[in-house]
Design a protein around this motif. Sequence first.
Motif, PDB file in Angstrom:
ATOM      1  N   TRP A 136      42.183  25.420  37.853  1.00 47.43           N
ATOM      2  CA  TRP A 136      42.813  26.461  38.832  1.00 47.43           C
ATOM      3  C   TRP A 136      42.517  26.426  41.114  1.00 47.43           C
ATOM      4  CZ3 TRP A 136      45.853  31.177  37.582  1.00 47.43           C
ATOM      5  CH2 TRP A 136      45.563  31.884  38.780  1.00 47.43           C
ATOM      6  N   GLU A 137      43.361  26.943  41.708  1.00 47.47           N
ATOM      7  CA  GLU A 137      42.458  26.133  43.169  1.00 47.47           C
ATOM      8  C   GLU A 137      42.454  27.716  43.218  1.00 47.47           C
ATOM      9  OE1 GLU A 137      45.380  24.253  45.624  1.00 47.47           O
ATOM     10  OE2 GLU A 137      45.934  23.209  43.876  1.00 47.47           O
ATOM     11  N   ASN A 138      40.800  27.709  43.356  1.00 48.70           N
ATOM     12  CA  ASN A 138      40.469  28.891  44.434  1.00 48.70           C
ATOM     13  C   ASN A 138      41.017  28.885  46.127  1.00 48.70           C
ATOM     14  OD1 ASN A 138      38.571  29.473  41.680  1.00 48.70           O
ATOM     15  ND2 ASN A 138      37.625  27.405  42.615  1.00 48.70           N
ATOM     16  N   ASN A 139      42.099  29.490  46.107  1.00 47.94           N
ATOM     17  CA  ASN A 139      42.106  29.673  47.441  1.00 47.94           C
ATOM     18  C   ASN A 139      43.267  30.614  47.390  1.00 47.94           C
ATOM     19  OD1 ASN A 139      42.192  27.116  48.168  1.00 47.94           O
ATOM     20  ND2 ASN A 139      43.863  26.672  47.565  1.00 47.94           N
ATOM     21  N   ALA A 140      43.202  31.974  48.729  1.00 48.12           N
ATOM     22  CA  ALA A 140      44.157  32.933  48.411  1.00 48.12           C
ATOM     23  C   ALA A 140      44.429  32.624  49.822  1.00 48.12           C
ATOM     24  CB  ALA A 140      43.103  34.236  48.416  1.00 48.12           C
ATOM     25  N   ALA A 141      45.368  33.819  50.716  1.00 46.47           N
ATOM     26  CA  ALA A 141      46.052  33.973  51.850  1.00 46.47           C
ATOM     27  C   ALA A 141      45.995  35.105  51.904  1.00 46.47           C
ATOM     28  CB  ALA A 141      47.569  33.352  51.778  1.00 46.47           C
ATOM     29  N   VAL A 142      44.981  35.666  53.387  1.00 45.30           N
ATOM     30  CA  VAL A 142      45.228  37.051  53.693  1.00 45.30           C
ATOM     31  C   VAL A 142      46.076  36.711  54.631  1.00 45.30           C
ATOM     32  CG1 VAL A 142      43.424  38.038  55.301  1.00 45.30           C
ATOM     33  CG2 VAL A 142      42.610  36.721  53.320  1.00 45.30           C
ATOM     34  N   LEU A 143      46.844  37.700  54.689  1.00 45.27           N
ATOM     35  CA  LEU A 143      47.693  38.007  55.489  1.00 45.27           C
ATOM     36  C   LEU A 143      47.998  39.757  57.226  1.00 45.27           C
ATOM     37  CD1 LEU A 143      49.655  36.016  54.313  1.00 45.27           C
ATOM     38  CD2 LEU A 143      51.362  37.510  54.287  1.00 45.27           C
ATOM     39  N   SER A 157      46.604  31.498  44.698  1.00 43.68           N
ATOM     40  CA  SER A 157      46.470  32.832  43.893  1.00 43.68           C
ATOM     41  C   SER A 157      46.036  33.671  44.122  1.00 43.68           C
ATOM     42  CB  SER A 157      44.940  32.718  42.930  1.00 43.68           C
ATOM     43  OG  SER A 157      44.245  32.931  43.775  1.00 43.68           O
ATOM     44  N   GLY A 158      46.436  34.822  44.666  1.00 41.92           N
ATOM     45  CA  GLY A 158      46.628  35.657  44.972  1.00 41.92           C
ATOM     46  C   GLY A 158      47.088  36.067  46.883  1.00 41.92           C
ATOM     47  N   ILE A 159      47.455  36.855  47.543  1.00 38.59           N
ATOM     48  CA  ILE A 159      48.367  37.267  48.647  1.00 38.59           C
ATOM     49  C   ILE A 159      47.821  38.641  49.027  1.00 38.59           C
ATOM     50  CG2 ILE A 159      49.882  36.848  50.133  1.00 38.59           C
ATOM     51  CD1 ILE A 159      51.613  34.878  49.164  1.00 38.59           C
TER      52      ILE A 159
END
Length: 414
Positions: A229-236, A320-322
């Motif tokens: 699992w990639e520990n990444n998240a996007a904050v827009l 993993s999420g936005i």
Amino acid sequence: MELTGRGKTLLAVSVVVGLTALAVGEGDLLRAAVLAAVAPLGGLLVLRWTRPSLESNRVLNPAQVEAGQATQVRLGIQNIGRSRPAALMLEDRIPYRLGNRPRLVLERLAPGARSVVNYTITPGSRGAYELGPLTVRTSDPFGLAVSVQEFPVTTELIVTPRIQPLRSLLLPGGAGMSSGESASHTVAITGNDDIAVREYRNGDDMRRVHWKASAHRGQLMVRREEQPWENNAAVLLDVRRGAHRGELSSFEWMVDAAASATVRLARDGIDPWLITAHRDFECRQGDYGQAMRYLATVAAAPEAPVAAMVEKAQRARSVSGIVAFLGHLTPEEAATLARLARRGGHCTALVVDPVRWIPKAASSRVDPREQVFAQQHGQALATLAGAGWQVIPVVAGTELRRVWTRLSAWRTLA
């Protein structure tokens, strides 16, 4: 060098008294007027011979602070001349938003001596502030004449948004460095159709060849290894000026919220990716310094289309999420954002409503244009929700920490 108000007054009075003495023939009064006039002129001569030669520097500790936190400004003054000046008055020019200009008194400096004085400022709002130039004044013993030196060097103070304390969140499925767990799948917002196989590469084990896929595509394909699992998240962050009203207080709320979310995710071991229509920053391994410096000065722009922000997000690697902080939306803009949810990933939108941002009195007359604006906004939120986004409305007074744990795709750490 110039005369002070006191010196100018004394000189003017001396001239008037002298002329009066000449008119009436009073010799003693004339001599007194001459002696009085000598004092300010003598002060100028004294300053001319004793004017100090100075060097200065300014150091901020720290040079980047969060809004509401204090920073210490250290001014260093060195006498590089041969004279010993009288007491020095230091005035450092600072923006009015940081408070009154600090005025400091420095005792007489011997030739070659160096002294350091400090003052503290506590900026209340984000931004980039120029401190300086520094002005140094010295006067004669009677305060009749003054010498002014200005040091044009300025120093930049970066004030980042105020970071709100948020609870730690785990990635969907329990992944995340803070939990010590992992999952064996990824969710990509880029919409890659082939998530099970890839092209054969030299050195691949032939036992991993996927013959059915190879026959279908006409080239050797191999099974992908399970990926962590990639520990990444996007904050827009929505930076459209037209999405806000009034003094853009809703925009400031969003900037603080985006900064707080970025910091919280980074501290939890999740690499946040801050995205606006104009810029994007990947905060790897907890390094969110560049993102914070950008948020310190970001401003609402007339040209910042939602489509540009979505395009940047679609170029992202797997996340993993936005978490999106959005202003007023039209149904067309909501449809553009909906593409992110259709391509996979857990999408949450915290949407500020500029119509309802500041509550109006019940007796206030309803503007038909505001009604159309609100109806349009409601349709946009319905479009987002229908596409799979979790939509959380935000109005004035909403505390981010109270809605942060409502992100349904995330789990709150115990």
